[in-house]
Enzyme design. Sequence first.
Site, PDB file in Angstrom:
ATOM      1  CB  CYS A   1     -10.495 -27.345  11.709  1.00  0.00           C
ATOM      2  SG  CYS A   1     -11.084 -26.153  11.888  1.00  0.00           S
TER       3      CYS A   1
ATOM      4  CG  ASP B   1      -1.993   0.841   1.019  1.00  0.00           C
ATOM      5  OD1 ASP B   1      -2.167   1.697  -0.022  1.00  0.00           O
ATOM      6  OD2 ASP B   1      -2.847   1.017   1.945  1.00  0.00           O
TER       7      ASP B   1
ATOM      8  CB  CYS C   1     -12.239 -26.507   8.630  1.00  0.00           C
ATOM      9  SG  CYS C   1     -11.071 -25.236   8.283  1.00  0.00           S
TER      10      CYS C   1
ATOM     11  CG  ASP D   1      -6.252  -5.260   1.902  1.00  0.00           C
ATOM     12  OD1 ASP D   1      -6.901  -4.554   0.970  1.00  0.00           O
ATOM     13  OD2 ASP D   1      -5.948  -4.559   2.887  1.00  0.00           O
TER      14      ASP D   1
ATOM     15  CG  HIS E   1     -10.598 -21.685  11.836  1.00  0.00           C
ATOM     16  ND1 HIS E   1     -11.230 -22.721  10.933  1.00  0.00           N
ATOM     17  CD2 HIS E   1     -11.762 -20.985  11.951  1.00  0.00           C
ATOM     18  CE1 HIS E   1     -12.395 -22.618  10.845  1.00  0.00           C
ATOM     19  NE2 HIS E   1     -12.668 -21.347  11.356  1.00  0.00           N
TER      20      HIS E   1
ATOM     21  CB  CYS F   1      -7.406 -24.880   8.697  1.00  0.00           C
ATOM     22  SG  CYS F   1      -7.896 -24.900  10.357  1.00  0.00           S
TER      23      CYS F   1
ATOM     24  N   GLY G   1     -11.429   4.330  -0.161  1.00  0.00           N
ATOM     25  CA  GLY G   1     -12.225   5.051   0.815  1.00  0.00           C
ATOM     26  C   GLY G   1     -12.506   4.593   2.011  1.00  0.00           C
TER      27      GLY G   1
ATOM     28  N   GLY H   1       0.588   4.218   1.460  1.00  0.00           N
ATOM     29  CA  GLY H   1       0.514   4.990   2.834  1.00  0.00           C
ATOM     30  C   GLY H   1      -0.396   5.925   2.833  1.00  0.00           C
ATOM     31  N   GLY H   2      -1.413   5.949   1.851  1.00  0.00           N
ATOM     32  CA  GLY H   2      -2.561   7.176   1.681  1.00  0.00           C
ATOM     33  C   GLY H   2      -3.348   6.653   2.677  1.00  0.00           C
ATOM     34  CG  PHE H   3      -6.019   3.424   5.075  1.00  0.00           C
ATOM     35  CD1 PHE H   3      -7.545   3.397   5.013  1.00  0.00           C
ATOM     36  CD2 PHE H   3      -5.736   2.821   6.416  1.00  0.00           C
ATOM     37  CE1 PHE H   3      -8.440   3.306   5.737  1.00  0.00           C
ATOM     38  CE2 PHE H   3      -6.594   2.399   7.414  1.00  0.00           C
ATOM     39  CZ  PHE H   3      -7.976   2.521   7.009  1.00  0.00           C
TER      40      PHE H   3
ATOM     41  CD  GLN I   1      -9.938   7.441  -1.976  1.00  0.00           C
ATOM     42  OE1 GLN I   1     -10.993   7.473  -1.544  1.00  0.00           O
ATOM     43  NE2 GLN I   1      -8.952   6.500  -1.921  1.00  0.00           N
TER      44      GLN I   1
HETATM   45 ZN   LIG Z   1     -10.260 -24.742  10.363  1.00  0.00          ZN
END
Ligand SMILES: [Zn+2]
Length: 409
Positions: free
Chosen positions: A363, A120, A358, A304, A389, A360, A253, A122-124, A226
């Site tokens: 899990c 990014d 799940c 993101d 998870h 992952c 925004g 840096g604007g945010f 924007q």
């Molecule tokens: Zn999971």
Amino acid sequence: MWVRACFTSYAGGRLPVVSAKLPAMKNSYHSELVKKHASLPARVMRFETPHGEVFTPSFMPVGTRAMLNYLTPADVEQNGSQIILGGNTYHMLCSPGMEVIEKAGGMHPFMGWHKAMLTDSGGFQVLSLSKKGTVCLIEEEGAVFKHPITGKIIHLNSHTSIQAQKIIGADIIMAFDQCTPETGGREAALAALDRTHRWLVASREEHEKNPYSAYGKKQALFGIIQGGSFRDLREQSTAFVLQQALDGIAIGGEVIGFDMPKTGEIIDWVRPMLPEDKIRYTMGVGLNPQDLIDVVAKGIDIFDCVAPTRNARHGTLYFGQIVEQNGWLRFESEGDNCRILIKKSQYARDENPILPGCACYTCQHFSRSYLHYLFKEGLIAYFHLASIHNVHVMQTVCTRMRELILSSG
Ligand SMILES: [Zn+2]
């Protein structure tokens, strides 16, 4: 033809490939449409970067400070993440500083992530840190920050932001912008829009002097639309960003990702203007798995959000089933608002995984009872397992969307 793509097994998800032998990575950026959903604007895109290719829809875990909170790069890769948001420009300028990152050979080797990366501008932070009381002076040229702890003065403008992003070395870099606050009304939105457009031209000019990172890798530059919650301003901004012939388009925004009905409305306003072959990025979308499904249905490709790992740390774990409904998907659960609050005493003796089925690591190996115990005791292992998870659920949702789009029609 990418449309005839087959599937291959991939840790945490399944990605389409055309042949068993992948082409060598090129030092270039290229994006293309793979397939559109039969009846929705949802699509699968493919983009190539010097650090590998990405198939969309794709969620980008956030490593703002050159670190994915409580996750190693291996965890994130195992979760099926193809691209991350690595190292925000403002934070990297504050610490460790560009000299350290450049000496490491860029952010990829510095933080041990070798796949695609976006950073990014840096604007945010111009918006968020000024709200938090950090000394921040916004001038026509850019913003001047005084770091609240070290007192270090940080100048952020189109020149310094783009140059810092070249040292960070991300595959996708962002034009420096002024994120539009939702509280300032039309006047503030218009002022941020005008300034963002001037900074966009300056960012593009700075990038075009040498569109490569400090390490000789091709970088793509995305511009940011924007205009707050005002339709005419959003359309005006879209037209301006498109005139700059950039590699991809972001929608930014304060409202984006925080107010999902309004986010959807804004996407609907601008989508008819957007080209089919460029990646579309909503910045900060991903508070819940359903949010990803909603923006992809409207034609967005990447997103993101810090929420999956932040929610995990606070004891909120995603829980639900991905259900096909009228040709698209929903993330649903009965009565739990699609999340488990692991601190609740009802989980103290619950031997089920967080989300049955799940795949992952968490899990597959641990129970709600164990996670409840770790959370109540504040033990570090909880943060790691919970974050695995939540990010996995986001990537699983993306995988299911890809599969559905590729098989639709
Ligand atoms: Zn999971």
